[in-house]
Design an enzyme around this catalytic site. Structure first.
Site, PDB file in Angstrom:
ATOM      1  N   PRO A   1       0.774  -1.244   0.000  1.00  0.00           N
ATOM      2  CA  PRO A   1       0.000   0.000   0.000  1.00  0.00           C
ATOM      3  C   PRO A   1       0.810   1.301   0.000  1.00  0.00           C
ATOM      4  O   PRO A   1       0.840   2.040   0.987  1.00  0.00           O
ATOM      5  CB  PRO A   1      -0.833  -0.127   1.272  1.00  0.00           C
ATOM      6  CG  PRO A   1       0.038  -0.927   2.187  1.00  0.00           C
ATOM      7  CD  PRO A   1       0.756  -1.902   1.300  1.00  0.00           C
ATOM      8  N   CYS A   2       1.398   1.638  -1.123  1.00  0.00           N
ATOM      9  CA  CYS A   2       2.140   2.898  -1.234  1.00  0.00           C
ATOM     10  C   CYS A   2       1.207   4.103  -1.153  1.00  0.00           C
ATOM     11  O   CYS A   2       1.655   5.211  -0.859  1.00  0.00           O
ATOM     12  CB  CYS A   2       2.978   2.924  -2.506  1.00  0.00           C
ATOM     13  SG  CYS A   2       2.072   2.539  -4.003  1.00  0.00           S
ATOM     14  N   HIS A   3      -0.088   3.886  -1.365  1.00  0.00           N
ATOM     15  CA  HIS A   3      -1.047   4.987  -1.244  1.00  0.00           C
ATOM     16  C   HIS A   3      -1.201   5.444   0.208  1.00  0.00           C
ATOM     17  O   HIS A   3      -1.743   6.504   0.460  1.00  0.00           O
ATOM     18  CB  HIS A   3      -2.410   4.592  -1.838  1.00  0.00           C
ATOM     19  CG  HIS A   3      -3.059   3.424  -1.168  1.00  0.00           C
ATOM     20  ND1 HIS A   3      -2.718   2.112  -1.470  1.00  0.00           N
ATOM     21  CD2 HIS A   3      -4.010   3.352  -0.209  1.00  0.00           C
ATOM     22  CE1 HIS A   3      -3.451   1.294  -0.729  1.00  0.00           C
ATOM     23  NE2 HIS A   3      -4.231   2.020   0.047  1.00  0.00           N
TER      24      HIS A   3
END
Length: 175
Positions: free
Chosen positions: A134-136
């Protein structure tokens, strides 16, 4: 042998890329760094077990569930430094965020060497398995919604999907 398929997410089509029983890539169609080091035009379309498992994971995620990353065999083909960053990203719980600086501090504590938030940012931006890793969930030091390779609108949508207040997100930062 690499195989690719497309998943129709609520935020647009997503390309999935797998090698045997390991997922090596997941990108929104048209996103920055799409395909990473792979020539997707030369890779056969098809299905296998990991691609189907990934589609099931994404369906559960977009249905509002919190599927675990451990359900999937992930094998991003990145440098050791980027792998360390992805390991930290994978530990950010749904509905929470970290800053680039916080990630750098975590990595510095483990390696006992200073890690630059800017270097972390480069690794986060090149994450080859978005959504699942989850880079978001990474924001600027002031809570600002900094760039996202899949597009800032998708970052906002993913965070809203995970329960962040849309009014807060509309102001471009998380408090």
């Amino acid at each position: 042998m690499l195989l690719q398929t497309t998943y129709q997410s609520p935020l647009g089509p997503v390309i999935l890329l797998a090698r045997a029983d390991q997922l090596v890539g997941l990108w929104f169609v048209g996103q920055k760094y799409q395909g990473s080091q792979y020539d997707l035009d030369q890779i056969t379309s098809g299905e296998n077990q990991i691609l189907q498992q990934t589609k099931n994971w994404l369906t559960a995620y977009f249905a509002g569930d919190n599927p675990q990353i451990a359900q999937l065999q992930l094998a991003p083909e990145v440098t050791p430094f980027r792998q360390q960053v992805l390991t930290v990203l994978a530990q950010i719980p749904q509905g929470q965020v970290l800053t680039y600086g916080e990630i750098a501090k975590k990595m510095s504590a483990v390696s006992q060497h200073p890690v630059s938030p800017r270097a972390v940012g480069g690794a986060v931006g090149h994450n080859p398995i978005s959504i699942i890793i989850p880079c978001h969930r990474v924001v600027g030091s002031d809570g600002s919604l900094t760039g996202y390779a899949g597009g800032l609108d998708r970052k906002v949508a993913l965070l809203a999907h995970e329960g962040f207040d849309q009014k807060v997100l509309a102001h471009g930062r998380i408090k």
